[in-house]
Design a protein around this motif. Structure first.
Motif: not given
Length: 156
Positions: A17-32
């Motif tokens: 899995t690639p390392a994060k390159g900043g301040v963010y979520a690599p995967l963000k769950k939302f909704g249903n």
């Protein structure tokens, strides 16, 4: 046949899995049962990265290879966050950014490589997403392709 068997049969192995390159979520769950996967670049399993613009320093074929690497990284992020690629219900959308010279117009052909890989691994119903292929002036780190995705996850 499950997703992992198809990947192996096609000769693909998911990269780390690639390392994060900043301040963010690599995967963000939302909704249903939806998840958004942040943009992934083309580093391969050896962490080697293609650099340059397509139609400039890189050929269209190298751009296509970069697109395949990007979508494999997207799959790696999904697996790392939801645990099993067989739980992907559908790829709703992929967005493919292609860093290219002003006289390069084959962004859709570059993006097709990522779409084809998803089709080959997941089949038409799950793997064929809506898609945009966007030509851009530059991408982070001078990478040639970056891909983000929107998926639906199977309820378990």
């Amino acid at each position: 046949m499950n997703v992992y068997e198809r990947l192996e049969k096609l000769g693909y192995k998911l990269p780390e899995t690639p390392a994060k390159g900043g301040v963010y979520a690599p995967l963000k769950k939302f909704g249903n049962n939806l998840a958004y996967i942040s943009g992934c670049g083309p580093q391969d399993k050896n962490k080697e990265v293609l650099i340059g613009k397509i139609g400039g320093e890189l050929t269209e074929e190298q751009g296509k290879e970069a697109a395949k690497r990007c979508i494999l990284n997207v799959l790696s992020v999904i697996e790392d966050n939801i645990g099993d690629l067989n739980n992907v219900k559908t790829f709703a959308k992929i967005l493919v950014f292609v860093s290219s010279n002003d006289n390069f117009f084959n962004q859709p052909q570059v993006a097709d490589e990522a779409s084809k890989l998803l089709y080959d691994v997941f089949g038409e119903e799950i793997g064929i997403a809506s898609r945009s292929a966007i030509g851009v002036n530059v991408l982070p780190g001078n990478i040639p392709v970056e891909i983000e995705a929107l998926i639906e996850i199977e309820e378990k």
